[in-house]
Scaffold this active site. Structure first.
Site, PDB file in Angstrom:
ATOM      1  N   GLU A  43      45.768   6.416 -78.297  1.00  0.00           N
ATOM      2  CA  GLU A  43      45.138   7.621 -77.753  1.00  0.00           C
ATOM      3  C   GLU A  43      44.140   7.292 -76.642  1.00  0.00           C
ATOM      4  O   GLU A  43      43.839   6.116 -76.376  1.00  0.00           O
ATOM      5  CB  GLU A  43      44.475   8.404 -78.898  1.00  0.00           C
ATOM      6  CG  GLU A  43      45.511   8.833 -79.933  1.00  0.00           C
ATOM      7  CD  GLU A  43      45.002   9.808 -80.962  1.00  0.00           C
ATOM      8  OE1 GLU A  43      43.782   9.911 -81.166  1.00  0.00           O
ATOM      9  OE2 GLU A  43      45.859  10.495 -81.572  1.00  0.00           O
ATOM     10  N   CYS A  52      52.574   8.389 -77.667  1.00  0.00           N
ATOM     11  CA  CYS A  52      53.125   8.402 -79.020  1.00  0.00           C
ATOM     12  C   CYS A  52      53.747   7.046 -79.388  1.00  0.00           C
ATOM     13  O   CYS A  52      54.153   6.271 -78.514  1.00  0.00           O
ATOM     14  CB  CYS A  52      54.213   9.453 -79.131  1.00  0.00           C
ATOM     15  SG  CYS A  52      53.659  11.133 -78.897  1.00  0.00           S
ATOM     16  N   GLU A  54      56.649   6.503 -80.621  1.00  0.00           N
ATOM     17  CA  GLU A  54      58.051   6.403 -80.202  1.00  0.00           C
ATOM     18  C   GLU A  54      58.160   5.890 -78.773  1.00  0.00           C
ATOM     19  O   GLU A  54      58.971   5.013 -78.456  1.00  0.00           O
ATOM     20  CB  GLU A  54      58.733   7.780 -80.297  1.00  0.00           C
ATOM     21  CG  GLU A  54      58.803   8.359 -81.696  1.00  0.00           C
ATOM     22  CD  GLU A  54      57.601   9.227 -82.061  1.00  0.00           C
ATOM     23  OE1 GLU A  54      56.458   8.887 -81.658  1.00  0.00           O
ATOM     24  OE2 GLU A  54      57.803  10.233 -82.748  1.00  0.00           O
ATOM     25  N   CYS A  85      57.577  14.567 -81.025  1.00  0.00           N
ATOM     26  CA  CYS A  85      57.269  15.616 -80.056  1.00  0.00           C
ATOM     27  C   CYS A  85      58.378  15.725 -79.013  1.00  0.00           C
ATOM     28  O   CYS A  85      59.253  14.864 -78.898  1.00  0.00           O
ATOM     29  CB  CYS A  85      55.919  15.342 -79.394  1.00  0.00           C
ATOM     30  SG  CYS A  85      55.984  14.125 -78.070  1.00  0.00           S
TER      31      CYS A  85
HETATM   32  O1  LIG Z   1      56.033  11.801 -83.715  1.00  0.00           O
HETATM   33  C1  LIG Z   1      54.839  11.687 -83.371  1.00  0.00           C
HETATM   34  C2  LIG Z   1      53.911  12.738 -83.475  1.00  0.00           C
HETATM   35  C3  LIG Z   1      52.611  12.509 -83.065  1.00  0.00           C
HETATM   36  N1  LIG Z   1      52.252  11.307 -82.557  1.00  0.00           N
HETATM   37  C4  LIG Z   1      50.855  11.047 -82.164  1.00  0.00           C
HETATM   38  C5  LIG Z   1      50.376  11.610 -80.868  1.00  0.00           C
HETATM   39  C6  LIG Z   1      48.887  11.679 -81.114  1.00  0.00           C
HETATM   40  O2  LIG Z   1      48.292  10.395 -80.904  1.00  0.00           O
HETATM   41  C7  LIG Z   1      48.770  11.999 -82.602  1.00  0.00           C
HETATM   42  C8  LIG Z   1      48.517  13.449 -82.905  1.00  0.00           C
HETATM   43  O3  LIG Z   1      49.459  14.256 -82.294  1.00  0.00           O
HETATM   44  O4  LIG Z   1      50.001  11.585 -83.161  1.00  0.00           O
HETATM   45  C9  LIG Z   1      53.153  10.260 -82.455  1.00  0.00           C
HETATM   46  O5  LIG Z   1      52.791   9.154 -82.051  1.00  0.00           O
HETATM   47  N2  LIG Z   1      54.419  10.508 -82.847  1.00  0.00           N
HETATM   48 ZN   LIG Z   2      55.827  11.996 -78.883  1.00  0.00          ZN
END
Ligand SMILES: O=c1ccn([C@H]2C[C@H](O)[C@@H](CO)O2)c(=O)[nH]1
Ligand SMILES: [Zn+2]
Length: 129
Positions: A43, A52, A54, A85
């Site tokens: 983040e 994310c 992924e 997402c």
């Molecule tokens: O499949 C997902 C869903 C959310 N997030 C992360 C994005 C953000 O850092 C936190 C909250 O949305 O989770 C991921 O890494 N993967």
């Molecule tokens: Zn994502």
């Protein structure tokens, strides 16, 4: 079949940098030759820059020249299996085969098995030559 891949995603999740959401996610991708590459969400105070798990994983692999993906696992401490997402679904569609299996899970080991195409039906792709 997915146990080792999920375990790698679970380990990667522990490295997540999430001072803003507190929501840690891990992902792992396996190649056809058995190599596993994993990643976590990272983040940023400028929230739109949060990456994310992924996409971290896919970009790590791709930038190392690893592209022959066979399966992906994603894990979070979610009520049910974690749901990727839209941005990650679009990136998966671009970098993976549509038929590639994706297993979504959580710390309780609830599992949802789907594919890249299953996550983003009728998704946008540039025409290939
Ligand atoms: O499949 C997902 C869903 C959310 N997030 C992360 C994005 C953000 O850092 C936190 C909250 O949305 O989770 C991921 O890494 N993967
Ligand atoms: Zn994502």
């Amino acid at each position: 079949m997915y146990d080792e891949l999920i375990e790698a995603a679970r380990e990667a999740r522990l490295k997540a940098y999430t001072p803003y959401s507190g929501f840690k996610v891990g992902a792992a991708i396996r190649t056809k030759s058995g190599t596993i590459i994993s990643g976590c969400n990272v983040e940023n105070a400028s929230y739109g820059l949060c990456n994310c798990a992924e996409r971290t994983t896919l970009f790590k692999a791709y930038s190392e020249g690893v592209t022959d993906f066979e399966a992906m696992a994603v894990i979070a401490d979610s009520e049910g299996p974690v749901s990727p997402c839209g941005a990650c679904r679009q990136v998966m569609l671009e970098l993976c085969e549509g038929s590639m299996p994706v297993v979504l899970t959580n710390l309780k080991d609830d599992r949802y098995e789907t594919t890249v195409d299953g996550l983003l039906p009728f998704g946008f792709k540039m025409q290939q030559e």
